[in-house]
Design an enzyme around this catalytic site. Structure first.
Site, PDB file in Angstrom:
ATOM      1  N   ASP A   1      59.030 -90.724  42.429  1.00  0.00           N
ATOM      2  CA  ASP A   1      60.206 -89.865  42.278  1.00  0.00           C
ATOM      3  C   ASP A   1      59.800 -88.394  42.143  1.00  0.00           C
ATOM      4  OD1 ASP A   1      62.814 -90.754  42.418  1.00  0.00           O
ATOM      5  OD2 ASP A   1      62.793 -91.652  40.427  1.00  0.00           O
TER       6      ASP A   1
ATOM      7  N   LYS B   1      67.403 -98.892  48.300  1.00  0.00           N
ATOM      8  CA  LYS B   1      65.987 -98.504  48.264  1.00  0.00           C
ATOM      9  C   LYS B   1      65.093 -99.708  48.515  1.00  0.00           C
ATOM     10  CE  LYS B   1      66.928 -94.650  45.138  1.00  0.00           C
ATOM     11  NZ  LYS B   1      66.878 -94.088  43.776  1.00  0.00           N
TER      12      LYS B   1
ATOM     13  N   GLN C   1      65.441 -96.120  37.963  1.00  0.00           N
ATOM     14  CA  GLN C   1      66.722 -95.548  38.407  1.00  0.00           C
ATOM     15  C   GLN C   1      67.411 -94.814  37.263  1.00  0.00           C
ATOM     16  OE1 GLN C   1      67.735 -95.397  41.530  1.00  0.00           O
ATOM     17  NE2 GLN C   1      69.703 -94.445  41.100  1.00  0.00           N
TER      18      GLN C   1
END
Ligand code: GUN
Length: 281
Positions: A117, A50, A94
């Site tokens: 997200d 990412k 994460q």
């Protein structure tokens, strides 16, 4: 006949080019903060990817790594700091978090405007209401890949296997929106006869996290099969779909790796760009 391969890597590179072009036209550099807790090798690998993607398209990567022993209060304090930081447009924590840390509490602490997200209850609520907001990356990536390959969704029967808040649930909400117009069935571990449901599907999405769950017997001939699963085995990454058998019967299929995964990463960049544009007006 062998199914058409839906190349997520290719579509993702197209999306990344679009983001790079848009970022190049801005008079500021968008910032994406990644927060990685603990030493799970898979999570480290995902976050590395990412960060690399972000740098490739001109987004600044701001990275924080914390020990698995970190106190919830210290993690809370880091989120507060990132929420207040004008250079940070997107915050990604994460998942999964190590035992002892509560993911729900952390996600709810993120400023919804920086929740790239799309997992904050505010953003999931907007999605449930079909309103604009930051949407989860994997469902958005799946919609984009279907669109790129001209796979019709309106009026067709889609079966989503798996009801996670990261993929299955938000995807079912998107697919059933007015204007998208799929007829959606959600199947899960308690579904009585999985094959009876999945063989009805024009589009079958496997997002259960159960390697090889979907075999040729679960698939209607000619159906589109989207494999969201990623499980690490000795033989490498495998999906929820038994690719070897299903590729012979499906009309189109996403491979693992190289299907949905790259699309998830690409949509994170899109969300970061959108968050930056919305915040910095
Ligand atoms: N772990 C696996 N997938 C994801 C994702 O899309 N976002 C975050 N934050 N963690 C994940």
């Amino acid at each position: 006949m062998s199914a058409r391969i839906l190349d997520g890597k290719l579509v993702a590179s197209r999306v990344k080019e679009e983001v790079a072009t848009a970022v190049a036209g801005l008079d500021y550099i968008p910032g994406l903060a990644t927060v990685l807790v603990g030493d799970d090798p898979a999570s480290h690998s995902y976050v590395r990817g990412k960060r690399r993607d972000a740098e490739q398209v001109g987004i600044r990567s701001i990275h924080h790594e914390l020990s698995h022993t970190v106190a919830q209060s210290a993690l809370d304090a880091l989120i507060d700091e990132l929420n207040a930081d004008e250079e940070v447009d997107g915050i990604l924590v994460q998942l999964p978090l190590p035992d002892g840390l509560d993911a729900e509490t952390i996600i709810e602490r993120i400023n919804p405007a920086k929740d790239v997200d799309g997992l904050h209850p505010h953003n999931l609520g907007l999605l449930a209401l079909s309103r604009r907001g930051l949407r989860p990356c994997t469902p958005s990536g799946i919609m984009r890949i279907l669109d790129e390959y001209d796979i019709a969704v309106s009026g067709v029967k889609v079966v989503v296997v798996g009801r996670s808040f990261l993929v299955g649930r938000p995807l079912a909400l998107i697919l059933s929106e007015k204007g998208v117009d799929a007829t959606v069935t959600m199947a899960h571990s308690r579904t009585r006869d999985l094959a009876a449901e999945t063989t009805e599907a024009d589009i079958l999405v496997a997002a259960a996290g159960s390697p090889g769950l979907i075999t040729a017997e679960h698939v209607k001939p000619g159906a589109t099969v989207i494999d969201v699963g990623v499980s690490r085995t000795d033989g490498g990454l495998v999906g929820d779909v038994d690719f070897e058998s299903v590729v012979e019967i499906a009309g189109a299929i996403t491979p693992v790796p190289g299907g949905v995964g790259p699309m998830t990463r690409a949509m994170l960049l899109v969300n970061t760009l959108r968050a930056a544009e919305a915040r910095r007006i």
